[in-house]
Design an enzyme around this catalytic site. Structure first.
Site, PDB file in Angstrom:
ATOM      1  N   HIS A 158      43.111 -59.496 -28.712  1.00 37.59           N
ATOM      2  CA  HIS A 158      42.631 -58.626 -29.813  1.00 37.59           C
ATOM      3  C   HIS A 158      41.155 -58.263 -29.626  1.00 37.59           C
ATOM      4  CE1 HIS A 158      46.293 -59.932 -32.002  1.00 37.59           C
ATOM      5  NE2 HIS A 158      46.002 -61.092 -31.454  1.00 37.59           N
ATOM      6  N   SER A 279      22.101 -38.916 -17.350  1.00 42.05           N
ATOM      7  CA  SER A 279      22.266 -37.953 -18.433  1.00 42.05           C
ATOM      8  C   SER A 279      21.252 -36.836 -18.254  1.00 42.05           C
ATOM      9  CB  SER A 279      22.053 -38.664 -19.767  1.00 42.05           C
ATOM     10  OG  SER A 279      21.592 -37.768 -20.744  1.00 42.05           O
ATOM     11  N   LYS A 285      19.801 -43.297 -19.298  1.00 45.74           N
ATOM     12  CA  LYS A 285      21.249 -43.484 -19.193  1.00 45.74           C
ATOM     13  C   LYS A 285      21.770 -43.741 -17.780  1.00 45.74           C
ATOM     14  CE  LYS A 285      24.102 -42.236 -22.162  1.00 45.74           C
ATOM     15  NZ  LYS A 285      25.057 -43.020 -22.914  1.00 45.74           N
ATOM     16  N   GLU A 292      35.595 -43.590 -16.280  1.00 43.28           N
ATOM     17  CA  GLU A 292      36.074 -42.713 -17.362  1.00 43.28           C
ATOM     18  C   GLU A 292      37.025 -41.654 -16.817  1.00 43.28           C
ATOM     19  OE1 GLU A 292      32.761 -41.827 -20.415  1.00 43.28           O
ATOM     20  OE2 GLU A 292      31.737 -42.565 -18.644  1.00 43.28           O
ATOM     21  N   GLN A 324      62.286 -25.335  -8.891  1.00 38.76           N
ATOM     22  CA  GLN A 324      61.093 -24.913  -8.147  1.00 38.76           C
ATOM     23  C   GLN A 324      59.818 -25.437  -8.835  1.00 38.76           C
ATOM     24  OE1 GLN A 324      60.810 -21.068  -5.939  1.00 38.76           O
ATOM     25  NE2 GLN A 324      59.489 -20.495  -7.636  1.00 38.76           N
TER      26      GLN A 324
END
Ligand code: ARG
Length: 460
Positions: A158, A279, A285, A292, A324
């Site tokens: 979890h 970034s 960044k 991703e 096709q």
């Protein structure tokens, strides 16, 4: 324009709209190698069966090889009016060696068995390429696993802290997923290993052909036993699409975790600069774009599977032009798998594991709680439910004190069922090695798992 291939039956001209709509050349030209290979095997079989003379076969062989070179050297003119790669090559063959002989290649064959054969050859070779990339990936996982047998980390259910494991144990879980993927691909390969060639339109042919020979020449195990099934079947494409979809289920889970674990909230791992992006606005960044993208591409790979399943659903036997539509999705899934597995492997090779941060994370979430409960069962013969309750109370008390149970000095102070010896439970390393069951997180078990994967690689 008048279509030369079926001009006998038609008086009128094909509409330009029809020519464009009907053509698959832009997609299936990628099957040119398979098509030539299939035609060479078919021609050789016709020759062995004395349907073609030796000289005719030699001329066809020479012509087909010349066409292969033309396409490879980009000297071949693809004309959409030829409809597909099969007609384009056949037309060119007749132009090169004359229609008298070129026109004989299609004896005892139809485009229906031809296209099924070409597409199956493509599926088989793609299957093997994906298998070998998965093997490389397992090798990288094995070297990470060997290096991090004692790198302790929290595991999750979890997404909440669960129990102590090693990075080695964690990453081996993916090793076994990829092992299953290889086994699944092998099973698909075996099912695809039957040749449709020579099934003709759907009912076979009145010539005395040798389908076993053309199958062997193309490295198929045997010919497909029923001609109608042979031209109607696209299971081999569905199987490969499904295999790739499952691979992406696995890679998307791995990538998701690499994204999470490399975030500042976790900092368990660092993805190398060479596989990260920046970034355009935020100078600080460092983004995990590769992970991703692999996660994102899972959508199209699933889509390709659903798309062909839907195309094939409720299609009457045998060939229908709907079929096709089978190629684009499989080509896309194969290319996506090859590119994604290659870059994932390269990225994993440069992955940095931040042991200290992982260890620090183990000090939260009361990871040792199950070990304490197991101890009470072992030492005091308490029913597990009662032990669970006692340790639950200890956890609640520790929470109130604002500490993790791993910080407890003397367990006896918290519950009298614990003795002095029990304090040895308050170590992560011990927790790991207390595990006795097969497949557990103990170092001994992890070493066995490494051996299993290594033996699999050696034997496959
Ligand atoms: N371009 C066709 C395909 O990819 C080849 C088979 C055509 N067969 C036919 N009967 N029209 O499916």
């Amino acid at each position: 324009m008048k279509n030369e291939m079926w001009s006998g039956r038609f008086e009128g001209f094909s509409s330009k709209l029809l020519e464009e709509f009907n053509a698959s050349l832009n997609v299936d030209k990628d099957l040119f190698k398979e098509d030539i290979k299939g035609s060479l095997a078919h021609a050789q079989m016709l020759c062995e069966c004395e349907i073609l003379s030796k000289d005719e076969f030699k001329a066809i062989e020479k012509g087909l090889k010349e066409i292969q070179e033309e396409i490879e050297n980009k000297n071949f003119i693809f004309d959409i009016r030829d409809e597909d790669i099969h007609m384009a090559i056949e037309k060119r063959l007749s132009a090169l060696i004359g229609a008298e002989i070129g026109g004989k290649l299609h004896t005892a064959r139809s485009r229906n068995d031809q296209v099924a054969t070409d597409f199956k050859l493509f599926a088989k070779s793609s299957n093997l390429k994906i298998q070998s990339l998965l093997k490389e990936l397992i090798k990288t996982i094995l070297s990470l696993a060997k290096e991090h047998k004692t790198s302790i980390m929290p595991s999750f259910t979890h997404l909440q802290h669960a129990q102590v494991v090693s990075f080695s144990f964690y990453i081996l879980a993916y090793g076994f997923m990829f092992l299953r993927d290889i086994k699944r691909l092998k099973a698909s390969y075996d099912l695809a290993n039957y040749s449709p060639l020579g099934a003709c339109a759907l009912a076979g042919t009145s010539y005395k052909t040798n389908r076993k020979l053309s199958a062997t020449l193309l490295s198929f195990k045997e010919p497909m036993p029923n001609a109608m099934d042979a031209v109607s079947d696209r299971d081999f494409a569905l199987d490969l699409l499904y295999d790739i979809a499952v691979i992406f289920t696995h890679t998307s889970r791995l990538c998701e975790e690499l994204i999470l674990f490399s975030s500042s909230e976790f900092s368990f791992i660092s993805i190398s600069d060479s596989f990260s992006t920046g970034s355009s606005i935020m100078p600080q960044k460092k983004n995990p774009d590769v992970c991703e993208l692999i996660r994102g591409k899972t959508g199209r790979v699933y889509g390709n599977l659903i798309s062909l399943l839907t195309t094939m659903k409720a299609l009457p036997l045998a060939y229908n032009k709907d079929m096709q539509e089978d190629k684009e999705g499989l080509f896309d899934s194969v290319n996506t798998a090859l590119a994604s597995l290659e870059i994932l492997n390269a990225m994993l090779k440069e992955l940095k594991i931040n042991k200290e941060n992982m260890l620090k994370a183990c000090q939260k979430g009361h990871l040792l709680a199950t070990d304490l409960a197991d101890y009470l069962v072992r030492k005091k013969q308490l029913p597990f439910r009662q032990a669970h309750f006692i340790v639950g109370k200890i956890v609640a008390k520790a929470e109130k004190e604002g500490i993790d149970i791993c910080e407890i000095k003397n367990l006896k102070d918290y519950d009298e069922n614990f003795d002095e010896e029990a304090n040895s439970l308050l170590s992560f390393e011990n927790s790991l090695n207390l595990k006795q069951s097969e497949g557990s997180s103990s170092i001994k078990s992890v070493e066995k798992q490494i051996e299993l994967l290594e033996n699999f690689l050696k034997s496959s």
